[in-house]
Each structure stands twice: as C-alpha cells, then as structure tokens.
Design a protein around this motif. Structure first.
Motif, PDB file in Angstrom:
ATOM      1  N   ASP A  70      68.319  -5.300  78.569  1.00 31.20           N
ATOM      2  CA  ASP A  70      69.591  -5.730  78.729  1.00 31.20           C
ATOM      3  C   ASP A  70      69.795  -6.382  80.528  1.00 31.20           C
ATOM      4  OD1 ASP A  70      68.767  -2.982  79.640  1.00 31.20           O
ATOM      5  OD2 ASP A  70      70.649  -1.019  79.278  1.00 31.20           O
ATOM      6  N   ILE A  71      68.884  -6.519  80.578  1.00 30.60           N
ATOM      7  CA  ILE A  71      68.865  -5.997  81.721  1.00 30.60           C
ATOM      8  C   ILE A  71      67.572  -7.338  82.323  1.00 30.60           C
ATOM      9  CG2 ILE A  71      67.157  -4.785  83.266  1.00 30.60           C
ATOM     10  CD1 ILE A  71      70.169  -6.137  84.769  1.00 30.60           C
ATOM     11  N   TRP A  97      76.366  -6.721  82.416  1.00 36.18           N
ATOM     12  CA  TRP A  97      76.065  -5.424  80.768  1.00 36.18           C
ATOM     13  C   TRP A  97      77.325  -4.973  79.648  1.00 36.18           C
ATOM     14  CZ3 TRP A  97      80.894  -3.360  81.233  1.00 36.18           C
ATOM     15  CH2 TRP A  97      81.986  -2.795  82.330  1.00 36.18           C
ATOM     16  N   ARG A 124      67.149   1.578  75.507  1.00 33.52           N
ATOM     17  CA  ARG A 124      67.267   0.281  76.473  1.00 33.52           C
ATOM     18  C   ARG A 124      66.147  -0.398  78.069  1.00 33.52           C
ATOM     19  NH1 ARG A 124      72.864   1.871  75.226  1.00 33.52           N
ATOM     20  NH2 ARG A 124      73.710   0.722  73.591  1.00 33.52           N
ATOM     21  N   THR A 126      66.982  -0.502  80.712  1.00 36.90           N
ATOM     22  CA  THR A 126      68.229   0.347  81.879  1.00 36.90           C
ATOM     23  C   THR A 126      68.717   2.152  82.099  1.00 36.90           C
ATOM     24  OG1 THR A 126      70.477   0.019  80.844  1.00 36.90           O
ATOM     25  CG2 THR A 126      69.952  -1.747  82.160  1.00 36.90           C
ATOM     26  N   VAL A 129      64.312   3.555  84.266  1.00 34.12           N
ATOM     27  CA  VAL A 129      64.306   3.531  85.284  1.00 34.12           C
ATOM     28  C   VAL A 129      63.618   4.010  86.154  1.00 34.12           C
ATOM     29  CG1 VAL A 129      64.692   2.614  87.909  1.00 34.12           C
ATOM     30  CG2 VAL A 129      66.036   1.734  85.907  1.00 34.12           C
ATOM     31  N   ALA A 207      73.294  -4.251  89.250  1.00 35.47           N
ATOM     32  CA  ALA A 207      72.727  -4.765  88.395  1.00 35.47           C
ATOM     33  C   ALA A 207      71.117  -4.616  89.554  1.00 35.47           C
ATOM     34  CB  ALA A 207      72.152  -6.412  87.697  1.00 35.47           C
ATOM     35  N   TRP A 209      68.731  -0.847  91.348  1.00 39.52           N
ATOM     36  CA  TRP A 209      69.074   0.790  91.609  1.00 39.52           C
ATOM     37  C   TRP A 209      68.277   1.052  92.402  1.00 39.52           C
ATOM     38  CZ3 TRP A 209      69.045  -2.620  87.459  1.00 39.52           C
ATOM     39  CH2 TRP A 209      69.704  -1.893  86.129  1.00 39.52           C
ATOM     40  N   ARG A 217      64.914  -3.874  90.669  1.00 41.12           N
ATOM     41  CA  ARG A 217      65.532  -4.029  89.232  1.00 41.12           C
ATOM     42  C   ARG A 217      64.231  -3.836  88.403  1.00 41.12           C
ATOM     43  NH1 ARG A 217      66.385  -9.268  87.120  1.00 41.12           N
ATOM     44  NH2 ARG A 217      67.180 -10.908  89.210  1.00 41.12           N
ATOM     45  N   GLU A 223      59.065  -2.747  81.623  1.00 41.66           N
ATOM     46  CA  GLU A 223      59.842  -1.461  81.001  1.00 41.66           C
ATOM     47  C   GLU A 223      59.340  -1.709  79.340  1.00 41.66           C
ATOM     48  OE1 GLU A 223      63.724  -5.316  82.317  1.00 41.66           O
ATOM     49  OE2 GLU A 223      62.791  -5.128  79.913  1.00 41.66           O
TER      50      GLU A 223
END
Length: 480
Positions: A70-71, A97, A124, A126, A129, A207, A209, A217, A223
């Motif tokens: 989702d990113i 988002w 997800r 996100t 992280v 978007a 962190w 990101r 991921e």
C-alpha cells in the motif's frame, strides 16, 4: 501417495515435507493497490486458494499470508492524477493512502465474489516499517547493504556481496538488467536494488517515515521479506506468486532474506500468466478483460471455474467463448447436485468420499485439469444413475461430486437448491433444444427404436438434464 510440488528454485518436482510437522505455512504476493485488479491478480489468488484448500484436505493446519503493498511509486503517481469528492462536494486531489485503501477494497470484493477465502493474515506494508528497519540494519551489519554516500537517504543491497544472488532464476549478475528502482548515482553497482528509498522533494511527507538513514519509505522487495519473517518465521514451506514476479521481486526477496541468515522458503511456486487469444494482454492494445467485466458476463461460479481450470503453471488463454464454455461445464456439475437434492439425497461428504484418482492427481503438483476430468466423469455416472432412479447407486457418486466440488471451491458458489431464475432467455433457448431432443426420443419410442430413445436420454443425462416420463408425456428439469 505423496504430495509433490514443482519448485522454481530447483526446477524439479519435490516431495512436500513440512518445516513444522502437521503444519503448512504459505506466503504469496498480493496486490500492489495502485489500481483495480486485472485477471492475473485474481488468477494468482485463486491458485493459492486452491492450494490452501488442498493442503487442509490432506490434513495440514494451514497458515496463509497474502500481503498488501500500500506504498509504492505508482500509488503516489496515480494519486496525483486522482480526484475524489469530499463531504463539501468539492473534488480535491485524492490522498495516496485513500487511493490505496479504495483499491484494496476493490481487490477484496473481487476475491470475495469468486469465493477466494481470506488469508490467515493480510498485512499491509505500511504497518511493518519497524520490522523493515531491523532487517536493513542486519544486512548492513553483515556487509550486504550500504547507505548511499550521496546524502539521498537511500540504502541498497550489495548484490556482489552475496555469491548466491541469481540462484532463483539461474542468472549471472553480469547478465542481469540494472535495477531501475532508484537513482543509480549512489549505487556501487547499477544492479544493486533499494532497501530504503529516501524522501524526495515533491512527494507527500505522509508517504515517508523516519529512519536511521533519513526520512523515506521501504523498497518493494524488502516489504515481503519482513512480513514473511514476522508471520511465518525465518523458515517456512511455500512462497508463491505470479510468474512475472520471479525476477526481480522474488530473486531479491530470496537474496536479502538468506543474506540476513533466514532459510526462507522450501518451495517457490509460480502460477502462469493470462493471455488474450494467444497474445499478451495490454491496455495499450486494448485486449484486456477485467474481473468486473467477467462477472458482468457470467456467474461467479463460471468465472472461478474458468480461472482455475488450467494447470496453475500453464498459460491461461482467454477467448470470447471462454466464459460460455466454462458456464456449460460447471453447470453440469451443479445440475447433478440439484437433481440429487430433489431426489432426496444428502449433499454431505467426507474425505473418504473423494475418489482416490482425484486425490492422486491433486497430490501430483496440483493437477486441476486431470482432477476436473475425474469430476466430470463422476458427474456423468451420477446423472445416469439418477436418470434410472437408482438411488443407491447415485448416493456415493453424488457424495464424490460434492466433495470434489467443495475442495475446488466451487460448491460454495453453486445454487444447489435450484432457486435460480429460470425465466430468462438462456432457459428458453435451452428449453427449445431439449424439447427438440424429447420430440426425437418420443418418435423413436413410437417406432420401437429403444436403442435411439435410450441414447437420447443418456445424452441429456450427461448434460445434467433429468427426463421423467409420465401419462402426459416426458418432462425435463435440472433437478426437479
């Protein structure tokens, strides 16, 4: 019998021996929610739904994980071009988002419509992280990753630091394409891929962190490694996805996970792609067909049957007649269960009712085409028994049909109560064809040509049409 699957990494069909006795742990790549799903997304989810069903049938406690990305670069690009009305009736640009969540729900609706069961976990990106930061730091500490020296905040995996890089797709590093996922100026080698992508001017601050290497990101490949490790552990049974994900996505997943000391997956299973009359589907050519379009043309039952009928590793070709053919095939299965129910036979089944021939071919790398052949042969036998009012002979055959249909995820989408609307054009067309055959059968009986009369009745039974003779002549039904 032994459960066996084709493993992409070894290019061999191997016996399935679970990492944890009695358990089967499966991770497969889900959606990058940048837009609505296409057929390939849904086919992949359906393949691994059937796999999970079969593993459960064979007695395993199954854990499935299907991630949501989702990113992503494309999510950010698409959100800049997307507008959505707010409560004031205005149309501001849609937040990234919000776009991701909107399309995540569209994917979920497509899965649900086709009877694809929810996974055990659907994480997800996100939401994970911190786990990604921990994995990046492990790779840096082990000498397999490095922060870019240009101040961009990027962190890259050093492909030449890991001698096994390329093992999944059997490639040499020097023969690989450059990794296009970040600006190459900070890379030691253009094939190094991004683990962390520094925040860039013009991108939404939401978007990104905070991280030890700067605000940014995660890279796409990172991921899945982080989420698979969290939900299934460092060593699990099966990693799946579409054939198009083998490189670079799965190759990079394997490299970063094993370089960090994880054993990762014992099996890599990849489903084949979907084509349109032999050609690759492409929006630019205009030969794409969406799940929504399919569901507008046919029942969910028929769409599921079509998407699942080929061997999972083969190409699935779509033609204008595909859904009609699938409808005719799967409704013959449905019709015999409707007829059985009308005859007072229960549709209950147990593992012992599923034919051993069906079990053997499903155990052999999930050979659904051969399993469907067993199903349809059993349907023909059940129809013959029901047409002859041989209830005792029909009972085990009906249980077998119900069991096989259930294992393949078809039974849940069937109208076994026979409550569907039969007043439409399709029913009228079928009635005309059946009435013609009944007239031919009546003429044959009057001429005492019993062989022809029986042949016509058997043909109708094979198609799921039950004929009942009475004082007023012959009547037909698909279950009454």
């Amino acid at each position: 019998m032994t459960l066996r699957f084709y493993d992409t990494a070894s290019a061999t069909t191997k016996e399935f021996v679970p990492v944890h006795p009695g358990e089967a742990r499966l991770y497969y790549c889900g959606a990058t929610v940048q837009g609505a799903p296409h057929i390939g997304h849904v086919r992949s989810a359906l393949v691994f739904d059937v796999l999970a069903r079969w593993l459960r049938f064979r007695g395993y406690e199954v854990t499935t994980v299907r991630n949501v990305t989702d990113i992503d670069d494309k999510i950010l690009v698409n959100s800049r071009a997307s507008f959505a009305p707010d409560y004031r009736g205005e149309h501001p640009r849609e937040q990234w988002w919000a776009l991701a969540y909107r399309f995540e729900r569209v994917f979920g609706q497509a899965y649900a419509a086709l009877g694809i069961a929810d996974p055990t976990y659907e994480p997800r990106a996100t939401g994970h992280v911190p786990e990604m930061h921990a994995l990046i730091q492990e790779l840096i500490d082990a000498g397999h990753a490095y922060p870019a020296p240009d101040g961009s905040g990027d962190v890259y995996f050093d492909v030449r630091s890991w001698p096994r890089y390329g093992e999944l797709t059997r490639q040499r590093v020097d023969d690989m394409q450059d990794a296009p996922d970040a600006d190459p100026r900070g890379k030691r080698d253009p094939r190094d891929f991004a683990l962390w992508k520094g925040h860039k001017e013009g991108e939404p601050l939401t978007a990104s962190w905070d991280s030890p290497w700067g605000r940014g990101r995660p890279g796409w490949h990172l991921e899945c490694s982080a989420m698979a490790d969290k939900y299934l552990g460092a060593h699990f049974d099966i990693h799946g996805g579409g054939l198009d994900l083998r490189f670079p996505h799965h190759e990079n997943e394997l490299a970063q996970s094993t370089a960090a000391g994880r054993e990762f997956a014992n099996f890599w299973l990849h489903n084949g792609l979907v084509t349109y009359q032999g050609e690759k589907m492409s929006k630019s050519i205009g030969n794409t067909v969406s799940p929504q379009q399919m569901l507008e043309q046919a029942r969910p039952l028929a769409v599921r049957y079509y998407l699942g009928q080929a061997h999972y590793r083969s190409v699935l070709d779509y033609r204008p007649t595909s859904l009609r053919e699938a409808t005719a095939a799967v409704e013959r299965v449905e019709a015999v269960l409707v007829a059985a129910r009308a005859a007072g036979l229960p549709l209950k089944w147990g593992a012992q009712d599923v034919p051993q021939e069906f079990v053997a071919v499903m155990d052999d790398d999930l050979n659904v085409p051969r399993a469907l052949a067993v199903l349809h042969e059993t349907v023909r036998s059940a129809n013959t028994a029901l047409a002859a009012e041989d209830t005792a002979g029909a009972r085990p055959l009906v249980a077998a049909v119900a069991g096989m249909a259930d294992v393949l995820g078809l039974l849940q989408l069937m109208d076994v109560a026979g409550t569907a609307d039969h007043d439409g054009a399709e029913h009228r067309a079928l009635d005309a064809l059946v009435q013609d055959l009944l007239a031919q059968r009546s003429a044959a009986r009057e001429a005492r040509d019993w062989a022809l009369a029986d042949t016509i009745r058997d043909r109708l039974a094979d198609a799921g049409v039950v004929v009942k003779d009475g004082a007023q002549g012959s009547a037909w039904s698909v279950g009454s």
